[in-house]
Scaffold this motif. Sequence first.
Motif, PDB file in Angstrom:
ATOM      1  N   ALA A   1     -24.258 -21.319   1.866  1.00  0.00           N
ATOM      2  CA  ALA A   1     -24.464 -20.293   2.702  1.00  0.00           C
ATOM      3  C   ALA A   1     -25.179 -19.148   1.808  1.00  0.00           C
ATOM      4  O   ALA A   1     -26.150 -18.464   2.367  1.00  0.00           O
ATOM      5  CB  ALA A   1     -23.306 -19.697   3.584  1.00  0.00           C
ATOM      6  N   VAL A   2     -24.211 -19.104   0.659  1.00  0.00           N
ATOM      7  CA  VAL A   2     -24.913 -17.834  -0.222  1.00  0.00           C
ATOM      8  C   VAL A   2     -26.322 -18.228  -0.841  1.00  0.00           C
ATOM      9  O   VAL A   2     -27.138 -17.319  -0.941  1.00  0.00           O
ATOM     10  CB  VAL A   2     -23.807 -17.705  -1.468  1.00  0.00           C
ATOM     11  CG1 VAL A   2     -24.348 -17.033  -2.614  1.00  0.00           C
ATOM     12  CG2 VAL A   2     -22.521 -17.369  -0.858  1.00  0.00           C
TER      13      VAL A   2
ATOM     14  N   LEU B   1     -28.396 -20.021   0.789  1.00  0.00           N
ATOM     15  CA  LEU B   1     -29.581 -19.866   1.602  1.00  0.00           C
ATOM     16  C   LEU B   1     -29.760 -18.455   1.799  1.00  0.00           C
ATOM     17  O   LEU B   1     -31.174 -18.042   1.754  1.00  0.00           O
ATOM     18  CB  LEU B   1     -28.770 -20.487   2.889  1.00  0.00           C
ATOM     19  CG  LEU B   1     -29.842 -20.567   4.225  1.00  0.00           C
ATOM     20  CD1 LEU B   1     -30.885 -21.521   3.700  1.00  0.00           C
ATOM     21  CD2 LEU B   1     -28.966 -21.109   5.491  1.00  0.00           C
ATOM     22  N   MET B   2     -28.958 -17.567   1.652  1.00  0.00           N
ATOM     23  CA  MET B   2     -29.500 -15.918   1.789  1.00  0.00           C
ATOM     24  C   MET B   2     -30.207 -15.780   0.543  1.00  0.00           C
ATOM     25  O   MET B   2     -31.094 -14.990   0.575  1.00  0.00           O
ATOM     26  CB  MET B   2     -28.034 -15.359   1.768  1.00  0.00           C
ATOM     27  CG  MET B   2     -27.514 -15.497   3.358  1.00  0.00           C
ATOM     28  SD  MET B   2     -25.958 -14.145   3.651  1.00  0.00           S
ATOM     29  CE  MET B   2     -24.753 -14.775   2.290  1.00  0.00           C
ATOM     30  N   THR B   3     -29.965 -16.206  -0.645  1.00  0.00           N
ATOM     31  CA  THR B   3     -30.330 -15.723  -1.838  1.00  0.00           C
ATOM     32  C   THR B   3     -32.005 -16.448  -1.742  1.00  0.00           C
ATOM     33  O   THR B   3     -32.933 -15.349  -2.121  1.00  0.00           O
ATOM     34  CB  THR B   3     -29.855 -16.408  -2.950  1.00  0.00           C
ATOM     35  OG1 THR B   3     -28.334 -15.945  -3.145  1.00  0.00           O
ATOM     36  CG2 THR B   3     -30.454 -16.125  -4.274  1.00  0.00           C
TER      37      THR B   3
ATOM     38  N   GLN C   1     -33.650 -17.403   0.978  1.00  0.00           N
ATOM     39  CA  GLN C   1     -34.338 -16.413   2.063  1.00  0.00           C
ATOM     40  C   GLN C   1     -34.936 -14.945   1.310  1.00  0.00           C
ATOM     41  O   GLN C   1     -35.958 -14.707   1.766  1.00  0.00           O
ATOM     42  CB  GLN C   1     -33.452 -16.262   3.279  1.00  0.00           C
ATOM     43  CG  GLN C   1     -34.214 -15.763   4.521  1.00  0.00           C
ATOM     44  CD  GLN C   1     -33.370 -15.618   5.593  1.00  0.00           C
ATOM     45  OE1 GLN C   1     -31.940 -15.680   5.328  1.00  0.00           O
ATOM     46  NE2 GLN C   1     -33.835 -15.058   6.598  1.00  0.00           N
ATOM     47  N   GLN C   2     -33.847 -14.323   0.799  1.00  0.00           N
ATOM     48  CA  GLN C   2     -34.398 -13.023   0.202  1.00  0.00           C
ATOM     49  C   GLN C   2     -35.431 -13.211  -0.849  1.00  0.00           C
ATOM     50  O   GLN C   2     -36.297 -12.408  -0.779  1.00  0.00           O
ATOM     51  CB  GLN C   2     -32.979 -12.416  -0.406  1.00  0.00           C
ATOM     52  CG  GLN C   2     -31.917 -11.943   0.552  1.00  0.00           C
ATOM     53  CD  GLN C   2     -30.691 -11.416  -0.002  1.00  0.00           C
ATOM     54  OE1 GLN C   2     -30.546 -11.551  -1.222  1.00  0.00           O
ATOM     55  NE2 GLN C   2     -30.011 -11.130   0.638  1.00  0.00           N
TER      56      GLN C   2
ATOM     57  N   GLN D   1     -38.631 -13.818   1.206  1.00  0.00           N
ATOM     58  CA  GLN D   1     -39.324 -12.574   1.707  1.00  0.00           C
ATOM     59  C   GLN D   1     -39.793 -11.439   0.669  1.00  0.00           C
ATOM     60  O   GLN D   1     -40.670 -10.797   0.966  1.00  0.00           O
ATOM     61  CB  GLN D   1     -37.790 -11.916   2.498  1.00  0.00           C
ATOM     62  CG  GLN D   1     -37.588 -12.666   3.837  1.00  0.00           C
ATOM     63  CD  GLN D   1     -36.377 -12.066   4.406  1.00  0.00           C
ATOM     64  OE1 GLN D   1     -35.582 -11.243   3.732  1.00  0.00           O
ATOM     65  NE2 GLN D   1     -36.098 -12.569   5.542  1.00  0.00           N
TER      66      GLN D   1
END
Length: 455
Positions: free
Chosen positions: A424-425, A427-429, A431-432, A435
Amino acid sequence: MSSLNNIALSGVRAAQVAIATTGQNIANVNTPGFSRLNTVTQSLSGPGGLNVGGGVEVSSIRRMASEFKNQQLWRATTEQNYYGARQEYLTALEGLMAGEGSSISIGLDQFFAALSETSATPNSIALRQQVLAEAGNLAQRFNGLSSNINAQVQALQEQRSSMATEINGLTDNLAMLNKKIVETEAVKGDTTALRDHRDSLVGSLSKFASIRVNETPDGALNVSLSNGQPLVSGISAGQLQISVTMTGEQQVSLSFLGTTFPLKQDGFGGAFGGLYDVEYGDFRPNMAALHEMADQFADKVNTILTSGFDLAGNPGVPLLSYDPTSSTKLLQVNNLTPEELAFSSTAGETGNNEVLLELLAIKNQNITVNGSSVSLNDAYTGLLGQVASNSRQNQADLSSTTTVTQQAQAQRDSVSAVSLDEEAVNLMTYQQAYQANMKVIATANQLFDDMLAAF
């Protein structure tokens, strides 16, 4: 501006691959044997000496697996399944021998109790009938226990045959996977799923036997027994074959590349080796001991009875028959009437109980069982005690090896298993990062538009 766009585009592509890799990990969080994947990136140099760089590229998708930790887990699995296979049958054997309905000790006590009761009035037909009944009950205990042990041996042999079939299937599949992995890696293809599947099969194989595993430079996995005899070599697989001897015992051989040679099952390890050790370390020795007890008990009883006289003054005849070739009818009561029991030491003296008293004395006489001289009751108590002791020790060993296996599994999982929190971490990393790189592209485009507008 094109250079900035290219750098940002490489970052977008790398972030996309990393997100996809994370998605693959999350999707397989409950897949047995799956090894998580990790995206490995490296920076790219720019075209000139004053250039800031050329962005980033994904150099590989790394399969997170430790050969050392896998080997630890496989060895622990072998030990656990060895004791597990033994315990199943040791528990059954202990239950059979300790059961009130099959205990030889109880049968002996009841037989000698009937003799003791008859000693006061040796000419009583009812009491003589009771002696015959208790002799029959004792014989049935011998026969029932022997028959049940023999049934357990047959069940064990059926399980051994089933295990051999399963082992053969695993070795065939391992050889097939070796072929696919070698061919795929030769053309730089992805073999992560194939390797996961192969490691899982090796883990399954380690349940049955102690094995040695090593990988060759071309990616194939060679698997052999602990004594060095090959099970899988490259694309070739060995096959276990089981035959039955004239005495009803099973022999195991290994067929490999057209050659067949016998296998020694002692030291085999795993569940397959556990079956051998419980058969030849517990079942067959106790079966042999029962035969020794039945043979010597029948001989003592018959020798004494044939020295006496029955109620009609006739010489005594044997009460018991022992069959060394039978496992279901090793001890039988001959077809005697109560009057034919020769309890008297003198013909015509119906109240004489001297022979009967000699029969009672058998209870305290020694017989030879497993090389030791002990009384009948002590012989059986010793057999039961040994089985119980073996079972308790095996239970302790099983508990210890289960703990070791759990620890080895945890160590393997610390490297290879998927952690949803960690993913989950990630995935956020990623994704950022995606972006942010898209923002760089938008900025580069805006700068380019502003520059055009200036002219």
